[in-house]
Design an enzyme around this catalytic site. Structure first.
Site, PDB file in Angstrom:
ATOM      1  N   HIS A 245      -8.082  -1.227   6.474  1.00  0.00           N
ATOM      2  CA  HIS A 245      -8.334  -2.520   7.110  1.00  0.00           C
ATOM      3  C   HIS A 245      -8.955  -3.444   6.060  1.00  0.00           C
ATOM      4  O   HIS A 245      -9.832  -3.024   5.312  1.00  0.00           O
ATOM      5  CB  HIS A 245      -9.309  -2.285   8.279  1.00  0.00           C
ATOM      6  CG  HIS A 245      -9.599  -3.510   9.083  1.00  0.00           C
ATOM      7  ND1 HIS A 245      -8.664  -4.117   9.876  1.00  0.00           N
ATOM      8  CD2 HIS A 245     -10.738  -4.237   9.223  1.00  0.00           C
ATOM      9  CE1 HIS A 245      -9.205  -5.174  10.466  1.00  0.00           C
ATOM     10  NE2 HIS A 245     -10.460  -5.262  10.087  1.00  0.00           N
TER      11      HIS A 245
ATOM     12  N   ARG B 123       0.630  -2.320  15.133  1.00  0.00           N
ATOM     13  CA  ARG B 123       0.659  -1.900  16.529  1.00  0.00           C
ATOM     14  C   ARG B 123      -0.612  -1.122  16.821  1.00  0.00           C
ATOM     15  O   ARG B 123      -1.042  -0.317  15.985  1.00  0.00           O
ATOM     16  CB  ARG B 123       1.846  -0.956  16.813  1.00  0.00           C
ATOM     17  CG  ARG B 123       3.186  -1.411  16.315  1.00  0.00           C
ATOM     18  CD  ARG B 123       3.818  -2.480  17.139  1.00  0.00           C
ATOM     19  NE  ARG B 123       3.844  -2.181  18.569  1.00  0.00           N
ATOM     20  CZ  ARG B 123       4.316  -3.013  19.492  1.00  0.00           C
ATOM     21  NH1 ARG B 123       4.764  -4.191  19.134  1.00  0.00           N
ATOM     22  NH2 ARG B 123       4.316  -2.682  20.762  1.00  0.00           N
TER      23      ARG B 123
ATOM     24  N   ASN C 231      -6.185   4.716   8.666  1.00  0.00           N
ATOM     25  CA  ASN C 231      -5.764   3.321   8.496  1.00  0.00           C
ATOM     26  C   ASN C 231      -6.602   2.629   7.425  1.00  0.00           C
ATOM     27  O   ASN C 231      -7.733   3.037   7.158  1.00  0.00           O
ATOM     28  CB  ASN C 231      -5.950   2.565   9.835  1.00  0.00           C
ATOM     29  CG  ASN C 231      -5.465   1.129   9.766  1.00  0.00           C
ATOM     30  OD1 ASN C 231      -4.398   0.846   9.197  1.00  0.00           O
ATOM     31  ND2 ASN C 231      -6.232   0.210  10.339  1.00  0.00           N
TER      32      ASN C 231
ATOM     33  N   ASN D 232       0.838  -1.213   0.000  1.00  0.00           N
ATOM     34  CA  ASN D 232       0.000   0.000   0.000  1.00  0.00           C
ATOM     35  C   ASN D 232       0.868   1.256   0.000  1.00  0.00           C
ATOM     36  O   ASN D 232       0.591   2.210  -0.730  1.00  0.00           O
ATOM     37  CB  ASN D 232      -0.941   0.014   1.209  1.00  0.00           C
ATOM     38  CG  ASN D 232      -2.193  -0.795   0.960  1.00  0.00           C
ATOM     39  OD1 ASN D 232      -3.073  -0.368   0.220  1.00  0.00           O
ATOM     40  ND2 ASN D 232      -2.274  -1.977   1.548  1.00  0.00           N
TER      41      ASN D 232
END
Ligand code: GRF
Length: 201
Positions: free
Chosen positions: A118, A100, A116, A22
């Site tokens: 997912h 993390r 983020n 990514n």
């Protein structure tokens, strides 16, 4: 939607732990793709010294940093990241396979400015191994989610979701391959929208 002004390119730092596919696509897009003149990658950080992602970023001239997470508190680990990023004037932190969970220390240093991706619908599945979960449960589709990051495990507000049709896949690798293809397209497009919207205000 207005385009980002040339003198106000958004500075991003990318945090990763794994292969960095990514990150690689985002970086490419900042150099000559949909993110050109929208944002620039100022630094890439990993808690995994040997990751392919660090090598790729560094071979593209991006400052890269390894921050060891072992044998220290989350707060100390994150403080090191905060200090490292300080000189780069970072507007947004982009997580791309960063394994993390963030504590309030880092989340509050960049409020609503950590994003983020997912590999599943965060409403249905949180944590690592999202593609393994879809494969094991023989799901006919999964839903890539891009979301703001809070101190929970994939609990921050969703920004965008995109369905991936998994019918016809028979191995975990095929599932991952199909999913990542969608991730790569979606992440840059969503970042572009967020940053352009921010600049046009
Ligand atoms: C992706 O599946 C992403 O959704 C998840 O971690 C994986 C990272 O892959 N958070 P890569 O390192 O970008 O190839």
């Amino acid at each position: 939607m207005q385009k980002a002004k040339e003198n106000s390119i958004v500075n991003i730092a990318i945090l990763l732990s794994g292969s960095g596919s990514n990150m690689e696509v985002i970086l490419k897009n900042t150099l000559h793709g949909v993110l050109k003149d929208v944002c620039q990658v100022k630094a890439v950080i990993s808690n995994n010294k040997e990751t392919r992602g660090l090598k790729i970023a560094s071979s593209n001239g991006i400052p890269t940093f390894f921050v060891n997470a072992k044998n220290k508190s989350r707060q100390l680990f994150e403080e090191e990241i905060i200090q490292l990023l300080q000189p780069f004037n970072i507007d947004y932190i982009i997580l791309a396979g960063f394994m993390r969970i963030l504590s309030p220390h880092l989340v509050n240093a960049y409020p609503n400015r950590i994003i983020n991706i997912h590999p599943a619908d965060t409403a249905k599945y949180q944590g690592a191994c999202g593609y393994e979960w879809a494969f094991k449960n023989k799901l006919s589709e999964t839903m890539i989610t891009i979301h703001y990051v809070d101190e929970g495990l994939d609990t921050g507000p969703a920004i965008a979701k995109q369905k991936v049709d998994l019918r016809g896949t028979s191995t975990l690798n095929e599932v991952k391959h199909k999913g990542l293809k969608v991730e790569h397209l979606l992440y840059s497009n969503v970042l572009k929208e967020i940053f352009n919207a921010k600049q046009s205000h």
